[in-house]
Design a protein around this motif. Structure first.
Motif, short mmCIF file in Angstrom:
data_model
loop_
_atom_site.label_atom_id
_atom_site.label_comp_id
_atom_site.label_asym_id
_atom_site.label_seq_id
_atom_site.Cartn_x
_atom_site.Cartn_y
_atom_site.Cartn_z
N LEU A 29 8.72 -3.68 -11.80
CA LEU A 29 8.20 -5.03 -12.04
C LEU A 29 7.31 -5.50 -10.90
N GLN A 30 7.52 -4.96 -9.70
CA GLN A 30 6.66 -5.33 -8.58
C GLN A 30 5.23 -4.89 -8.81
N ALA A 31 5.06 -3.83 -9.60
CA ALA A 31 3.71 -3.32 -9.87
C ALA A 31 3.14 -3.85 -11.18
N THR A 32 4.01 -4.14 -12.15
CA THR A 32 3.53 -4.48 -13.49
C THR A 32 3.70 -5.94 -13.86
N PRO A 79 -4.48 2.13 -2.94
CA PRO A 79 -3.54 1.59 -3.94
C PRO A 79 -4.19 1.44 -5.31
N ILE A 80 -3.40 1.68 -6.35
CA ILE A 80 -3.92 1.65 -7.71
C ILE A 80 -4.59 0.32 -8.02
N TRP A 81 -3.98 -0.77 -7.56
CA TRP A 81 -4.62 -2.08 -7.74
C TRP A 81 -4.25 -2.96 -6.55
N LEU A 82 -5.17 -3.82 -6.20
CA LEU A 82 -4.99 -4.74 -5.09
C LEU A 82 -5.74 -6.03 -5.42
N MET A 83 -5.06 -7.15 -5.29
CA MET A 83 -5.64 -8.43 -5.70
C MET A 83 -5.28 -9.50 -4.68
N SER A 84 -6.23 -10.32 -4.32
CA SER A 84 -5.96 -11.40 -3.38
C SER A 84 -5.13 -12.49 -4.07
N LEU A 127 5.82 -17.87 -10.33
CA LEU A 127 6.37 -18.43 -9.10
C LEU A 127 7.49 -17.56 -8.55
N THR A 128 8.13 -16.77 -9.43
CA THR A 128 9.25 -15.92 -9.01
C THR A 128 8.81 -14.49 -8.70
N PHE A 129 7.55 -14.16 -8.93
CA PHE A 129 7.07 -12.79 -8.71
C PHE A 129 6.98 -12.47 -7.22
N ASN A 130 7.31 -11.24 -6.89
CA ASN A 130 7.18 -10.76 -5.52
C ASN A 130 6.43 -9.43 -5.57
N CYS A 131 5.12 -9.52 -5.67
CA CYS A 131 4.26 -8.35 -5.84
C CYS A 131 3.58 -8.01 -4.52
N PRO A 132 3.94 -6.89 -3.90
CA PRO A 132 3.34 -6.54 -2.60
C PRO A 132 1.83 -6.39 -2.66
N CYS A 133 1.30 -5.94 -3.81
CA CYS A 133 -0.13 -5.68 -3.90
C CYS A 133 -0.95 -6.93 -4.18
N VAL A 134 -0.32 -8.08 -4.26
CA VAL A 134 -1.04 -9.35 -4.28
C VAL A 134 -1.17 -9.80 -2.83
N MET A 135 -2.25 -9.40 -2.20
CA MET A 135 -2.41 -9.61 -0.77
C MET A 135 -3.89 -9.53 -0.42
N ASP A 136 -4.20 -9.95 0.79
CA ASP A 136 -5.56 -9.86 1.29
C ASP A 136 -5.90 -8.40 1.60
N SER A 152 1.79 3.34 -4.28
CA SER A 152 0.90 2.20 -4.06
C SER A 152 1.68 0.95 -3.64
N ILE A 153 2.81 0.70 -4.29
CA ILE A 153 3.63 -0.46 -3.93
C ILE A 153 4.10 -0.37 -2.49
#
Length: 520
Positions: free
Chosen positions: A91-94, A421-426, A145-154, A397-398
């Motif tokens: 879920l951290q990735a998807t 990483p497969i995907w990375l988003m600010s 608001l409850t998501f904890n996605c490591p790849c949502v980062m600068d 990637s995570i």
């Protein structure tokens, strides 16, 4: 003169029709009824006041499917109970993408919900359906608001690529814990080698994963009476006489044997059990480090008190620097302090206070135990973290986004192909996508409910006479005549007893009503 009967008006109830088709395989519109019907497997259907006319074969099929599904879920849960954790990790990735998909699905369902709740009659069940749908929709809007996605980062905060540790070498390409397997791991970019160490009865550390030698050697042929004995109860001469590669060619555990050349198969088929010294010498020549999972011998073992000295002697004999060797002891901490000169690690999640008290410098954690928050806390306190087993690019990637320094993998040949990483988003980009999706969904849902309300109000304004005249105006004169004849014949059978009469004028092609007397 014929008797006039008002036409029955059918409301278009998409939600009810959908449920009826799913449970009863009756997709045609039919009149609602309170007749007795099957009340098995369709409580929700019956609560809508719909008939459930199932054929007995259909009932047996639905019941068998339900029982099979339940038993299958119970069986999978019993066998793969420890693997359920992968769902939470994935879920951290998807989660960001699943959220958009779920939002689109729930938005589309609003058409069925609106068609059911916006009707002339009102019931408590309709209110409950509307309330549940609204709660689901609001929860889905606020879910990020409850998501904890490591790849949502600068992008600039991304740390260096995690080192890849060859876990038992490259076991997907060659038999585990053999020299050819460790060589293949180094060829595919492994920066470290990991091995499971056991001590023989004569004090030689060697590499084997299982308690016995039965799976990865031909001990059942060479020593059939001892094939179930603990691997540590063999001496080094006996261990060295076993073949450690033929099983790989015969069982083909990862379906990779066909990719091997004849020369590679011949080399694999002649592999023997690898000693710790041989593996460390290979690591020293390749200038890589080593991670050792040491298993303490059984209490009755001759080397139960000297196993750590045997390990140190093997390390010194190989010529590798002790600073490049990390040990994970599969025992309580009573013997940990006796392994002097080697970096010590633990294979369990510990608090920072326990880590300081035990003098541990690194942790080796299973991916299901290494949460993003824990990893950040360990790294902030200068505790290195290695996660195992990491064989998939998405998991790699995570962990990369989480800042993990190294991962232990059975498939270094796969991870070396992941340069980024497969995907990375600010965070700002994701917030824009999230809020825009929620607003678009809300607008669509409100529009659907308004349209259904307008459509239902228009339908309720029609009366039976308007529907009859509209139907007649769109038919040919021949169809009208046929309709007249059917009406006359049906009324002749039933008898004329009504004061409301209908005069037919074939030459004009239309029908006229007269009340209480003959037509003029």
């Amino acid at each position: 003169m014929v008797k006039h009967q008002p036409l029955q008006v059918y409301e278009k109830q998409v939600f009810v029709s959908f449920v009826t088709g799913i449970y009863g395989c009756r997709w045609k519109r039919y009149q609602r009824s309170q007749d007795d019907s099957s009340r098995i497997l369709a409580l929700f259907h019956i609560s809508l006041g719909q008939q459930l006319n199932l054929y007995w074969v259909h009932k047996i099929g639905v019941l068998a499917t339900l029982l099979t599904t339940i038993s299958g879920v119970i069986t999978v849960d019993d066998i793969w109970r420890d693997e359920w954790d992968i769902l939470f990790v994935s879920l951290q990735a998807t989660a960001p993408f699943l959220h958009i998909g779920a939002l689109a699905t729930v938005t589309a369902v609003s058409w069925l919900v609106a068609g059911y709740v916006i009707r002339r009659e009102r019931s408590n069940f309709q209110i409950m359906v509307l309330l549940v749908y609204a709660l689901v929709l609001v929860a889905l809007y606020l879910a990020p608001l409850t998501f904890n996605c490591p790849c949502v980062m600068d992008r600039h905060s991304l740390k260096p690529r995690p080192d890849i540790i060859g876990r038992r070498g490259a076991p997907m390409l060659a038999p585990e814990h053999t020299l050819v397997s460790f060589n293949r791991a180094l060829q595919h970019g492994a920066s470290s080698l990991e091995a499971d160490v056991t001590i023989s009865v004569d004090g030689v550390p060697f590499l084997v994963r299982d308690r016995t030698l039965r799976r990865t050697t031909d001990v059942s042929k060479i020593f059939p009476a001892r094939q179930l004995d603990d691997a540590s109860l063999f001496n080094w001469t006996e261990i060295r006489s076993l073949n450690a590669g033929q099983w790989f060619l015969e069982s083909d555990p990862y379906w990779t044997v066909e990719t091997l050349t004849a020369r590679e198969r011949s080399r694999i088929g002649n592999q023997t059990v690898c000693s710790l010294t041989e593996m460390l010498r290979l690591a020293s020549r390749a200038n890589v480090s080593a991670l050792l999972n040491i298993r303490k011998p059984l209490p009755e073992h001759p080397r139960s008190r000297n196993w750590f000295m045997d390990t140190l002697w093997a390390v010194q004999k190989s010529g590798i620097s002790q600073k490049r060797v990390r040990t994970v002891t599969w025992t309580p901490d009573t013997d940990r302090g006796r392994v002097r000169g080697l970096q010590q690690a633990a294979n369990e999640k510990l608090s920072l206070e326990e880590i300081r008290q035990r003098g541990i410098t690194s942790l080796t954690l299973h991916y299901s135990k290494a949460s993003h928050r824990d990893i950040q806390e360990y790294l902030a306190n200068n505790v290195s973290v290695t996660v195992y087993p990491v064989n998939e690019p998405w998991l790699y990637s995570i962990l990369w986004c989480s800042g993990v320094p190294s991962v232990s993998s059975d498939a270094p040949q796969v991870l070396r192909k992941v340069p980024y990483p497969i995907w990375l988003m600010s965070q700002n980009a994701y917030n824009f996508i999230w809020i825009s999706s929620d607003l678009l969904s809300l607008i669509i849902v409100i529009g659907i409910f308004c349209f259904q309300k307008w459509r239902m109000s228009g339908m309720q304004n029609y009366n039976p006479e308007q529907i009859m005249l509209s139907a007649v105006s769109h038919r040919t004169s021949r169809d009208v005549n046929i309709m007249k004849e059917k009406l006359i014949l049906s009324e002749l059978d039933n008898g004329l007893s009504s004061t409301e009469e209908l005069s037919l004028y074939p030459e004009n092609g239309y029908a006229r009503y007269s009340h209480g007397g003959p037509s003029r």
